[in-house]
Design a protein around this motif. Sequence first.
Motif, PDB file in Angstrom:
ATOM      1  N   MET A 234     -15.582   1.146  -0.048  1.00  0.00           N
ATOM      2  CA  MET A 234     -14.376   1.919  -0.297  1.00  0.00           C
ATOM      3  C   MET A 234     -14.299   2.237  -1.782  1.00  0.00           C
ATOM      4  O   MET A 234     -14.426   1.349  -2.616  1.00  0.00           O
ATOM      5  CB  MET A 234     -13.138   1.120   0.122  1.00  0.00           C
ATOM      6  CG  MET A 234     -11.850   1.778  -0.288  1.00  0.00           C
ATOM      7  SD  MET A 234     -10.326   0.970   0.263  1.00  0.00           S
ATOM      8  CE  MET A 234     -10.288  -0.472  -0.766  1.00  0.00           C
ATOM      9  N   LYS A 235     -14.085   3.511  -2.109  1.00  0.00           N
ATOM     10  CA  LYS A 235     -13.848   3.889  -3.497  1.00  0.00           C
ATOM     11  C   LYS A 235     -12.507   3.320  -3.923  1.00  0.00           C
ATOM     12  O   LYS A 235     -11.579   3.246  -3.135  1.00  0.00           O
ATOM     13  CB  LYS A 235     -13.812   5.403  -3.656  1.00  0.00           C
ATOM     14  CG  LYS A 235     -15.159   6.048  -3.665  1.00  0.00           C
ATOM     15  CD  LYS A 235     -15.019   7.507  -4.060  1.00  0.00           C
ATOM     16  CE  LYS A 235     -16.372   8.152  -4.129  1.00  0.00           C
ATOM     17  NZ  LYS A 235     -16.291   9.557  -4.505  1.00  0.00           N
ATOM     18  N   ARG A 236     -12.419   2.948  -5.157  1.00  0.00           N
ATOM     19  CA  ARG A 236     -11.154   2.485  -5.701  1.00  0.00           C
ATOM     20  C   ARG A 236     -10.655   3.519  -6.693  1.00  0.00           C
ATOM     21  O   ARG A 236     -10.061   4.509  -6.312  1.00  0.00           O
ATOM     22  CB  ARG A 236     -11.317   1.094  -6.296  1.00  0.00           C
ATOM     23  CG  ARG A 236     -11.616   0.078  -5.182  1.00  0.00           C
ATOM     24  CD  ARG A 236     -11.456  -1.314  -5.608  1.00  0.00           C
ATOM     25  NE  ARG A 236     -11.747  -2.211  -4.490  1.00  0.00           N
ATOM     26  CZ  ARG A 236     -11.143  -3.350  -4.315  1.00  0.00           C
ATOM     27  NH1 ARG A 236     -10.227  -3.766  -5.146  1.00  0.00           N
ATOM     28  NH2 ARG A 236     -11.460  -4.118  -3.302  1.00  0.00           N
ATOM     29  N   VAL A 237     -10.901   3.362  -7.959  1.00  0.00           N
ATOM     30  CA  VAL A 237     -10.468   4.339  -8.959  1.00  0.00           C
ATOM     31  C   VAL A 237     -11.503   5.452  -9.048  1.00  0.00           C
ATOM     32  O   VAL A 237     -12.699   5.197  -9.104  1.00  0.00           O
ATOM     33  CB  VAL A 237     -10.274   3.658 -10.333  1.00  0.00           C
ATOM     34  CG1 VAL A 237     -10.072   4.688 -11.437  1.00  0.00           C
ATOM     35  CG2 VAL A 237      -9.094   2.703 -10.283  1.00  0.00           C
ATOM     36  N   THR A 238     -11.025   6.694  -9.057  1.00  0.00           N
ATOM     37  CA  THR A 238     -11.912   7.852  -9.154  1.00  0.00           C
ATOM     38  C   THR A 238     -11.792   8.572 -10.494  1.00  0.00           C
ATOM     39  O   THR A 238     -12.542   9.499 -10.751  1.00  0.00           O
ATOM     40  CB  THR A 238     -11.624   8.846  -8.019  1.00  0.00           C
ATOM     41  OG1 THR A 238     -10.276   9.321  -8.149  1.00  0.00           O
ATOM     42  CG2 THR A 238     -11.822   8.206  -6.653  1.00  0.00           C
ATOM     43  N   GLY A 239     -10.837   8.169 -11.326  1.00  0.00           N
ATOM     44  CA  GLY A 239     -10.680   8.796 -12.629  1.00  0.00           C
ATOM     45  C   GLY A 239      -9.363   8.404 -13.266  1.00  0.00           C
ATOM     46  O   GLY A 239      -8.562   7.688 -12.675  1.00  0.00           O
ATOM     47  N   ILE A 240      -9.133   8.880 -14.465  1.00  0.00           N
ATOM     48  CA  ILE A 240      -7.873   8.638 -15.160  1.00  0.00           C
ATOM     49  C   ILE A 240      -6.935   9.793 -14.850  1.00  0.00           C
ATOM     50  O   ILE A 240      -7.258  10.954 -15.092  1.00  0.00           O
ATOM     51  CB  ILE A 240      -8.083   8.491 -16.677  1.00  0.00           C
ATOM     52  CG1 ILE A 240      -8.918   7.242 -16.953  1.00  0.00           C
ATOM     53  CG2 ILE A 240      -6.733   8.421 -17.404  1.00  0.00           C
ATOM     54  CD1 ILE A 240      -9.278   7.034 -18.398  1.00  0.00           C
ATOM     55  N   GLY A 241      -5.787   9.469 -14.302  1.00  0.00           N
ATOM     56  CA  GLY A 241      -4.797  10.480 -13.957  1.00  0.00           C
ATOM     57  C   GLY A 241      -3.862  10.809 -15.104  1.00  0.00           C
ATOM     58  O   GLY A 241      -3.319  11.899 -15.188  1.00  0.00           O
TER      59      GLY A 241
END
Length: 125
Positions: A1-8
């Motif tokens: 499972m992906k968790r963080v995909t980038g800085i929002g």
Amino acid sequence: MKRVTGIGGIFFKCQDPEKIKQWYKTHLGFDMDQYGAKFEWQQGEDSINKGYTLWSPFSDKTKYFEPSSKDFMINYRVENLEALVEELKKEGVTVLDNIETYDYGKFVHILDIEGNKIELWEPID
């Protein structure tokens, strides 16, 4: 499972948010709206699917970063926020609130091991 995909987003406290926004607009060319500046970028190779990172000053009197006493808060983009929150709870991570849904995505707040408040955001792209 992906968790963080980038800085929002990057959120920080300052004495006068409107004055600081004007300074950054004047001297660094930030294009401002009521929340701050959005830095748009392309997601992957699909030039039609855009995302953004928000830069947002808050009043130094804001309570939004509590219970953290820090002057900043990072917002991380995530996928499948509901599943991620369940995993974080199983791992003993402090989840501060319930998932809230808005027109632009779902949000929840957690604390890291040093008491920094973190905002998790599943955007509606």
